[in-house]
Design a protein around this motif. Structure first.
Motif, PDB file in Angstrom:
ATOM      1  N   THR A 102     138.057  49.232   4.592  1.00 56.66           N
ATOM      2  CA  THR A 102     137.821  48.871   5.999  1.00 56.66           C
ATOM      3  C   THR A 102     136.570  48.211   6.317  1.00 56.66           C
ATOM      4  O   THR A 102     135.731  48.143   5.287  1.00 56.66           O
ATOM      5  CB  THR A 102     137.597  50.174   6.679  1.00 56.66           C
ATOM      6  OG1 THR A 102     136.579  51.057   6.153  1.00 56.66           O
ATOM      7  CG2 THR A 102     138.808  50.668   6.815  1.00 56.66           C
ATOM      8  N   TYR A 104     134.619  48.460   8.963  1.00 60.03           N
ATOM      9  CA  TYR A 104     133.413  49.444  10.066  1.00 60.03           C
ATOM     10  C   TYR A 104     133.856  50.647  10.076  1.00 60.03           C
ATOM     11  O   TYR A 104     132.789  51.527  10.330  1.00 60.03           O
ATOM     12  CB  TYR A 104     133.263  48.571  11.225  1.00 60.03           C
ATOM     13  CG  TYR A 104     134.252  48.434  12.115  1.00 60.03           C
ATOM     14  CD1 TYR A 104     134.656  49.675  13.014  1.00 60.03           C
ATOM     15  CD2 TYR A 104     135.201  47.592  12.139  1.00 60.03           C
ATOM     16  CE1 TYR A 104     136.012  49.390  13.733  1.00 60.03           C
ATOM     17  CE2 TYR A 104     136.332  47.343  12.833  1.00 60.03           C
ATOM     18  CZ  TYR A 104     136.695  48.495  13.827  1.00 60.03           C
ATOM     19  OH  TYR A 104     137.675  48.338  14.553  1.00 60.03           O
ATOM     20  N   THR A 105     135.058  51.338   9.632  1.00 59.31           N
ATOM     21  CA  THR A 105     135.573  52.661   9.759  1.00 59.31           C
ATOM     22  C   THR A 105     135.079  53.393   8.537  1.00 59.31           C
ATOM     23  O   THR A 105     135.562  53.040   7.680  1.00 59.31           O
ATOM     24  CB  THR A 105     137.140  52.637   9.863  1.00 59.31           C
ATOM     25  OG1 THR A 105     137.392  51.542  10.952  1.00 59.31           O
ATOM     26  CG2 THR A 105     137.361  54.017  10.448  1.00 59.31           C
ATOM     27  N   GLN A 117     134.508  51.489   2.234  1.00 57.21           N
ATOM     28  CA  GLN A 117     134.085  50.589   3.215  1.00 57.21           C
ATOM     29  C   GLN A 117     133.440  49.229   2.701  1.00 57.21           C
ATOM     30  O   GLN A 117     132.707  49.348   1.467  1.00 57.21           O
ATOM     31  CB  GLN A 117     133.061  51.172   4.172  1.00 57.21           C
ATOM     32  CG  GLN A 117     132.886  50.577   5.616  1.00 57.21           C
ATOM     33  CD  GLN A 117     132.060  51.547   6.522  1.00 57.21           C
ATOM     34  OE1 GLN A 117     132.047  52.711   6.202  1.00 57.21           O
ATOM     35  NE2 GLN A 117     131.481  50.924   7.469  1.00 57.21           N
ATOM     36  N   ASP A 146     141.102  48.474   9.610  1.00 66.19           N
ATOM     37  CA  ASP A 146     140.524  49.206  10.570  1.00 66.19           C
ATOM     38  C   ASP A 146     141.282  49.277  11.698  1.00 66.19           C
ATOM     39  O   ASP A 146     141.225  50.382  12.386  1.00 66.19           O
ATOM     40  CB  ASP A 146     139.301  48.287  11.114  1.00 66.19           C
ATOM     41  CG  ASP A 146     138.234  48.240  10.146  1.00 66.19           C
ATOM     42  OD1 ASP A 146     137.119  49.270  10.090  1.00 66.19           O
ATOM     43  OD2 ASP A 146     138.157  47.524   9.129  1.00 66.19           O
TER      44      ASP A 146
END
Length: 296
Positions: A102, A104-105, A117, A146
């Motif tokens: 991901t 930003y998650t 991430q 995300d």
């Protein structure tokens, strides 16, 4: 000692000639030419489901070995985008791509797919010294995972955009600071629709099915805009693959065409040239590698 040195010199020379004969960059060539760093999700990592399963097995039982499992890495295919770029450019490969990654998650136990991430990939590359003054090329393919994470279900589009922009631009700055001589490229995703609000769930027995599913186009447009804006903010090129792999270009998995001409696959696809449902085919991996390599 002199005899040992001469033997070592002969061994090194033989190794270099053997590598050259196979078209593989030797250690000396790789050190001289520099390295290429691949960041991202399952588009660049391109594992099979079995690769993913065996990585999980190995992480729990290190004594279990699997050919594509590298210590400290996520599942990665044997013939993915990163390996093809390295072969085309002669650069040594530092591959940190990870299926499910991901932008930003933060990873959590509720995730549909265990993942890392983008920031963690950059952390690892920095810790291992893979981003340095001799790094020549870096590609980043991140954002699609995300969209379906439970943590984002109640977030507005504006909030998602702000989170993506803040996180990705920060990581791009870290990459450029550590690798000032590298060409950094933000790379997009292929079009997963038929050019409208329909997605192609099946491409079987010479027939494709078009399902009305507007969320695919909605999130595809959102991610595309996020990538373009983050790239522009940090002064790096954006390789817009929606514009290059789609129905109008006659190279999409939504079309009833020869599998060798399809650069991405439908969800259920009997083309046999892809590792994961809805992902790049072998020709698609090659196309991505060609386009990324063109920035070197």
């Amino acid at each position: 000692m002199a005899k040992l040195s001469r033997k070592w010199a002969v061994l090194c020379a033989s190794t270099m000639m053997f590598g050259a004969a196979l078209g593989v960059p030797t250690f000396a060539q790789a050190e001289e030419s520099g390295n290429y760093v691949s960041f991202g999700d399952s588009i660049p990592s391109n594992p099979t489901i079995l690769d993913v399963v065996m990585t999980k097995v190995h992480n729990k039982n290190p004594q279990v070995q699997w050919p594509t499992v590298q210590e400290g890495r996520c599942a990665q295919g044997e013939d993915n985008v990163g390996k093809r770029v390295a072969a085309k450019t002669g650069l040594s490969l530092s591959d940190y791509s990870c299926p499910g990654a991901t932008a930003y998650t933060a990873p959590g136990p509720q995730d549909a797919i265990p993942h890392n991430q983008f920031s963690q990939q950059v952390d690892q590359a920095l810790a291992e010294g893979a981003l340095n003054a001799n790094t020549k090329l870096v590609s980043v393919i991140i954002g699609v995972n995300d969209t379906y994470q439970p943590a984002n279900q109640n977030r507005s589009q504006e909030e998602r955009n702000n989170l993506y922009h803040a996180e990705v631009t920060n990581q791009l700055r870290r990459i450029k600071q550590a690798a000032p001589n590298a060409k950094v490229v933000m790379v997009g995703y292929p079009d997963e629709t038929d050019g409208g609000n329909y997605t192609c769930a099946t491409n079987l027995l010479g027939m494709t099915s078009h399902w009305y599913f507007p969320f695919v186009a909605y999130y595809q447009d959102e991610i595309r805009a996020q990538q373009r804006e983050a790239a522009a903010a940090e002064g790096v090129p954006f390789l817009d693959m929606v514009d290059e792999i789609n129905v109008s270009k006659a190279n999409s998995g939504c079309l009833n065409i020869d599998p060798s001409q399809r650069y991405n696959a439908a969800i259920f696809d009997d083309g046999g040239l892809h590792n994961l449902a809805g992902h790049l085919t072998g020709p698609g991996n090659e196309y991505y590698a060609e386009r990324i390599s063109s920035y070197y």
